[in-house]
Design an enzyme around this catalytic site. Structure first.
Site, PDB file in Angstrom:
ATOM      1  N   ASP A  71       3.202  -9.316   6.765  1.00 16.97           N
ATOM      2  CA  ASP A  71       3.750  -7.970   6.894  1.00 16.97           C
ATOM      3  C   ASP A  71       3.604  -7.279   5.548  1.00 16.97           C
ATOM      4  O   ASP A  71       3.940  -7.860   4.509  1.00 16.97           O
ATOM      5  CB  ASP A  71       5.222  -8.008   7.294  1.00 16.97           C
ATOM      6  N   TYR A  83       4.213   1.323  16.926  1.00 19.51           N
ATOM      7  CA  TYR A  83       4.434   0.128  17.743  1.00 19.51           C
ATOM      8  C   TYR A  83       5.892  -0.276  17.574  1.00 19.51           C
ATOM      9  O   TYR A  83       6.411  -0.271  16.454  1.00 19.51           O
ATOM     10  CB  TYR A  83       3.515  -1.012  17.302  1.00 19.51           C
ATOM     11  N   ASP A 128       8.598   0.268   9.661  1.00 17.96           N
ATOM     12  CA  ASP A 128       8.774   0.082   8.216  1.00 17.96           C
ATOM     13  C   ASP A 128       7.797  -0.925   7.617  1.00 17.96           C
ATOM     14  O   ASP A 128       7.938  -1.328   6.466  1.00 17.96           O
ATOM     15  CB  ASP A 128      10.201  -0.344   7.905  1.00 17.96           C
ATOM     16  N   HIS A 129       6.811  -1.351   8.393  1.00 21.27           N
ATOM     17  CA  HIS A 129       5.814  -2.280   7.845  1.00 21.27           C
ATOM     18  C   HIS A 129       4.564  -2.278   8.722  1.00 21.27           C
ATOM     19  O   HIS A 129       4.594  -1.839   9.868  1.00 21.27           O
ATOM     20  CB  HIS A 129       6.373  -3.700   7.733  1.00 21.27           C
ATOM     21  N   HIS A 155       3.793 -15.305  12.734  1.00 18.45           N
ATOM     22  CA  HIS A 155       4.357 -15.807  11.482  1.00 18.45           C
ATOM     23  C   HIS A 155       4.611 -17.312  11.558  1.00 18.45           C
ATOM     24  O   HIS A 155       4.599 -18.004  10.542  1.00 18.45           O
ATOM     25  CB  HIS A 155       5.657 -15.070  11.150  1.00 18.45           C
ATOM     26  N   HIS A 197       1.896  -4.973  10.206  1.00 18.24           N
ATOM     27  CA  HIS A 197       1.751  -6.397  10.479  1.00 18.24           C
ATOM     28  C   HIS A 197       0.288  -6.737  10.737  1.00 18.24           C
ATOM     29  O   HIS A 197      -0.391  -6.065  11.518  1.00 18.24           O
ATOM     30  CB  HIS A 197       2.594  -6.771  11.703  1.00 18.24           C
ATOM     31  N   HIS A 254       7.971  -1.617  14.266  1.00 15.37           N
ATOM     32  CA  HIS A 254       7.056  -1.665  13.120  1.00 15.37           C
ATOM     33  C   HIS A 254       6.996  -0.338  12.357  1.00 15.37           C
ATOM     34  O   HIS A 254       5.988   0.000  11.757  1.00 15.37           O
ATOM     35  CB  HIS A 254       5.656  -2.069  13.587  1.00 15.37           C
TER      36      HIS A 254
END
Length: 245
Positions: free
Chosen positions: A193, A221, A226-227, A186, A229, A224
């Site tokens: 994301d 992973y 909730d999203h 980022h 990447h 992660h």
């Protein structure tokens, strides 16, 4: 997010030049596009800044596990990506970027060169200057633009349903505030994301394998759940064990 800004277009025309008693046809473009206008047909063997601009926009069509370099050289990989782009949008898939291909690209981009379904603001929830990351502000913003074109390809492949970006570029201060890794992509502006919506996180992660992302992290992973990447790191690292990746 869905948006489509008005743009002035006059269509592609063939310019006829009468010279020395003959007629010479040149494949010029009268397309009035606020972002970028191609002035020649491009095919394998071509090189230049116009090829780079094309590569940025077809960068989301490199094929499974591949990444298309935006290096200004129209080689076999660019030809293949153009063919996939053409096929995805119902054009004759000959790998040659001509008027039909450019017209579709004009229709897909807004005057700031972003694809119609994504904005710089979506890819920057940190600050509007794009500064304070691991690269210059200009590089971070350029990386984000390439990310958006890859997301546009992913969105189209999934039926043109909305794709929600929950995080993009972060300055070091913003990254620290959200507990991001010290070497987070980022910070480079090349990461996004995605949150669940019409598509599950696993669907997003699996589909992203076809759209030029070296980094794919999703459910299974650590951190992660909730999203999903996606990023452009230097070498492939895909991990979303709950999705079979």
């Amino acid at each position: 997010m869905f948006r489509r800004m008005a743009r002035c277009t006059t269509g592609l025309v063939m310019v006829m030049i009468v010279a020395l008693g003959g007629v010479v046809a040149t494949a010029g473009s009268a397309q009035a596009d606020g972002c970028y206008t191609w002035s020649r047909t491009l095919s394998q063997g071509a090189s230049g800044a116009d090829v780079t601009q094309l590569q940025i926009r077809v960068g989301g069509h490199p094929g499974y596990g591949a990444v298309l370099a935006a290096d200004g050289g129209y080689g076999p990989a660019t030809t293949a990506a153009v063919k996939r782009f053409q096929s995805a949008y119902g054009l004759a898939a000959d790998g040659v970027a001509g008027s039909a291909t450019f017209s579709k690209l004009y229709a897909l981009q807004d005057d700031d060169c972003t694809p119609v379904h994504f904005t710089y603001a979506e890819l920057n929830d940190c600050n509007s200057t794009w500064s304070g990351g691991a690269v210059s502000a200009a590089t971070a913003k350029s990386n984000a633009l390439r990310t958006m074109w890859k997301l546009e390809a992913l969105r189209h492949a999934l039926g043109d349903q909305p794709v929600t970006v929950t995080s993009g570029f972060r300055s070091r201060a913003c990254n620290d505030a959200v507990g991001g890794a010290s070497d987070s992509r980022h910070l480079y502006g090349d990461a996004a994301d995605l949150g669940a919506g019409p598509h599950s996180l696993c669907t997003l992660a699996k589909q992203a394998r076809n759209h030029g992302f070296n980094g794919i992290l999703g459910p299974g992973y650590p951190g992660h759940g909730d999203h999903t990447h996606l990023d452009h790191r230097g070498s492939r690292f895909w991990s979303a064990s709950s999705c079979g990746i």
